[in-house]
Design a protein around this motif. Sequence first.
Motif, PDB file in Angstrom:
ATOM      1  N   ALA A  41       2.511   1.751  -3.171  1.00 30.13           N
ATOM      2  CA  ALA A  41       1.100   1.812  -4.182  1.00 30.13           C
ATOM      3  C   ALA A  41       0.802   3.512  -4.672  1.00 30.13           C
ATOM      4  O   ALA A  41       1.202   4.107  -5.279  1.00 30.13           O
ATOM      5  CB  ALA A  41      -0.528   1.394  -4.150  1.00 30.13           C
ATOM      6  N   LYS A  42       1.150   4.141  -2.648  1.00 29.80           N
ATOM      7  CA  LYS A  42       0.384   5.620  -2.203  1.00 29.80           C
ATOM      8  C   LYS A  42       2.003   6.636  -3.272  1.00 29.80           C
ATOM      9  O   LYS A  42       1.560   7.469  -3.523  1.00 29.80           O
ATOM     10  CB  LYS A  42       0.339   5.985  -1.054  1.00 29.80           C
ATOM     11  CG  LYS A  42      -0.998   4.813  -0.749  1.00 29.80           C
ATOM     12  CD  LYS A  42      -1.187   5.320   0.767  1.00 29.80           C
ATOM     13  CE  LYS A  42      -1.648   6.784   1.482  1.00 29.80           C
ATOM     14  NZ  LYS A  42      -2.532   6.705   0.532  1.00 29.80           N
TER      15      LYS A  42
ATOM     16  N   VAL B 273      -5.494   4.329  -3.662  1.00 29.89           N
ATOM     17  CA  VAL B 273      -5.708   2.510  -3.183  1.00 29.89           C
ATOM     18  C   VAL B 273      -6.854   2.257  -2.772  1.00 29.89           C
ATOM     19  O   VAL B 273      -7.425   2.732  -1.577  1.00 29.89           O
ATOM     20  CB  VAL B 273      -4.549   2.862  -1.875  1.00 29.89           C
ATOM     21  CG1 VAL B 273      -5.004   1.258  -0.926  1.00 29.89           C
ATOM     22  CG2 VAL B 273      -3.081   2.509  -2.329  1.00 29.89           C
TER      23      VAL B 273
ATOM     24  N   SER C 142      -8.692  -0.985  -0.386  1.00 29.39           N
ATOM     25  CA  SER C 142      -7.675  -2.484   0.158  1.00 29.39           C
ATOM     26  C   SER C 142      -9.337  -2.330   1.199  1.00 29.39           C
ATOM     27  O   SER C 142      -9.354  -1.598   1.847  1.00 29.39           O
ATOM     28  CB  SER C 142      -6.766  -2.061   1.030  1.00 29.39           C
ATOM     29  OG  SER C 142      -6.806  -2.754   1.862  1.00 29.39           O
TER      30      SER C 142
ATOM     31  N   VAL D 171      -7.253   4.754   3.233  1.00 34.11           N
ATOM     32  CA  VAL D 171      -7.548   4.531   1.520  1.00 34.11           C
ATOM     33  C   VAL D 171      -8.558   4.633   0.784  1.00 34.11           C
ATOM     34  O   VAL D 171      -9.792   5.220   1.655  1.00 34.11           O
ATOM     35  CB  VAL D 171      -7.408   3.323   2.291  1.00 34.11           C
ATOM     36  CG1 VAL D 171      -8.784   2.407   1.194  1.00 34.11           C
ATOM     37  CG2 VAL D 171      -6.922   2.008   2.683  1.00 34.11           C
TER      38      VAL D 171
ATOM     39  N   ILE E 137       0.519  -1.089   0.050  1.00 31.02           N
ATOM     40  CA  ILE E 137       0.227  -0.746   0.185  1.00 31.02           C
ATOM     41  C   ILE E 137       1.163   1.342  -0.231  1.00 31.02           C
ATOM     42  O   ILE E 137       0.716   2.184  -0.971  1.00 31.02           O
ATOM     43  CB  ILE E 137      -0.865  -0.038   0.890  1.00 31.02           C
ATOM     44  CG1 ILE E 137      -2.474  -1.422   0.823  1.00 31.02           C
ATOM     45  CG2 ILE E 137      -1.982   1.338   1.447  1.00 31.02           C
ATOM     46  CD1 ILE E 137      -3.182  -1.367   2.715  1.00 31.02           C
TER      47      ILE E 137
END
Length: 318
Positions: free
Chosen positions: A190-191, A197, A199, A224, A187
């Motif tokens: 990705a950020k 995100v 999730s 998220v 995570i």
Amino acid sequence: MYEKKADEIIRGRRLNREDDLSFLTEGDLGSLKKGANRIRESLCGNYVDLCTIINGRAGRCSEDCRFCAQSAHYHTGARAHNILDEDALVAACHYSEGKGAHRFSVVTAGRTLAGDDFEQIVQAYQRMGSECKEIGLCASHGLLTEEQFVRLRESGITMYHANIETSRRNFPNICTTHTFEDKLACIRRAKKAGLHVCSGGIIGMGETWEDRLDMALTLAEYQVDSIPLNALIPIKGTPFGDLPVLTENEILRTVAIFRFINPDAYVRLAAGRTLMKESGREAFFSGANATITGDMLTTSGNNMEQDRDMLTGSGFDL
């Protein structure tokens, strides 16, 4: 009490680990749902986000997630196939766009995606971005590197999906081939690459209410954007194949809890809507404001026409 809590959250207060959260798990469900619905209406409006997914590579997964029919560790009879060709993936995106979905995601089984398979997916996303202008592109390919996340963003992906599945405490009971920290690191990468995100996790895997609270709080701490909530559909051949299914009230309470703790997020219904009346209609009045629509990965979901009719008939905007 629930009205007061909801008002505080609408005004900007956020629940955290220092708060007494027993009211969420022990209080009156009807009042909790009303409070969650007020938060949803005030902070998210009346819009419901529709996401569709396609199983871009199925089965033979190296990971031992105990809920999953696609794990190579279990014998479930689930079909397996290699990466779908580019034309098939792009055609599926066009179809979803034409049906009015807001997002489209390719999901691949396996710990990660690499080599020619990754390059093939990137090419497909590039075509989707150029040909499908009215739909957002999401992706779900396991534990990727930061460089891969940058490549996905450059190919047109705006959101990446990586479920944490459950609480940190409970995760070793769910999977042993990767860790909770592996999920959180994914995570973070990705950020860092500039992606939103998606999730969430699965309820009904033997966890406690405290585990569900912990999962909700972890997702809030990571800010998220989209939280898919799955209710376990026990699949024969998996270690969780004989677990009892959840009641509708348990699912509705969980949805409301996640709205109280993640007031600005998309709280997204995923697998398990068949365990609720009217495909989970009541959940959209308990804090949910998004759903996965169409077929799930290994269990059938509502089709898009049914969902659009149900949601617009209930007064929601699409």
